[in-house]
Scaffold this active site. Structure first.
Site: not given
Ligand code: RBF
Length: 165
Positions: A91, A97
């Site tokens: 999103i 991020h």
């Molecule tokens: N993973 C998603 O699939 N969708 C997201 O919107 C998403 N937003 C994230 C926002 C932040 C601040 C962080 C730290 C991670 C997010 N992740 C999201 C997880 C990311 O894909 C991954 O699994 C992690 O960063 C691994 O530690």
């Protein structure tokens, strides 16, 4: 038609290949799982509708979209897997991020498909909010999972046509 108006579950289906002996991996991010589970359902049902056998579809879950790339590569490296479908929802705007994740996954999925020489489909929604995500996960704009699955099928057919594979 702009992508905002597109119904992701409306597509052309003429000339689709026989996929009854093709094997698919669907990799699903657990982040925003209320949406990604719907994307999986769409992708799974579309594969079945167009001839895949349930026994030939495997699902792998990863924590977040960032992990889609590596798990997709693990599946794509398997000789018995014909195509990989990577599903996630990042999103926009909730955190900066999203830019890093979206770019990394888009680039990573492209690299995996080229390296492994098989379709690895980018089924990642990048909406501005949860409502837009749900609209594209079986809502008013169809289901991105359907579109990703039909893209995998079409790419298998194209590979067969071009490479006689
Ligand atoms: N993973 C998603 O699939 N969708 C997201 O919107 C998403 N937003 C994230 C926002 C932040 C601040 C962080 C730290 C991670 C997010 N992740 C999201 C997880 C990311 O894909 C991954 O699994 C992690 O960063 C691994 O530690």
């Amino acid at each position: 038609m702009s992508s905002a108006d597109k119904n992701l579950s409306v597509f052309t289906t003429e000339g689709l290949p026989d996929i009854s002996n093709k094997k698919f991996a669907i990799v699903v991010a657990e982040w925003n799982s209320e949406v990604t589970d719907k994307l999986f359902e769409g992708a799974y049902q579309t594969l079945i509708t167009y001839g895949a056998l349930p026994a030939n579809i495997v699902r792998g879950n990863v924590p977040g979209s960032f992990e889609l790339t590596l798990a997709s590569q693990w599946y794509a490296q398997r000789a018995d897997i014909d195509a990989v479908i990577a599903l996630g929802v990042v999103i926009q705007g909730e955190t900066k991020h999203n830019d890093y994740i979206n770019h990394a996954v888009a680039q990573g999925i492209t690299n995996v498909s080229l390296k492994c020489d098989k379709p690895v489909i980018f089924g990642v929604l990048t909406p501005n909010n949860m409502e837009q995500a749900l609209d594209r996960a079986g809502g008013v704009h169809g289901n991105k999972g359907d579109e990703a699955a039909i893209t995998a099928i079409k790419m298998i057919g194209l590979k067969n046509l071009i490479l006689n594979d």
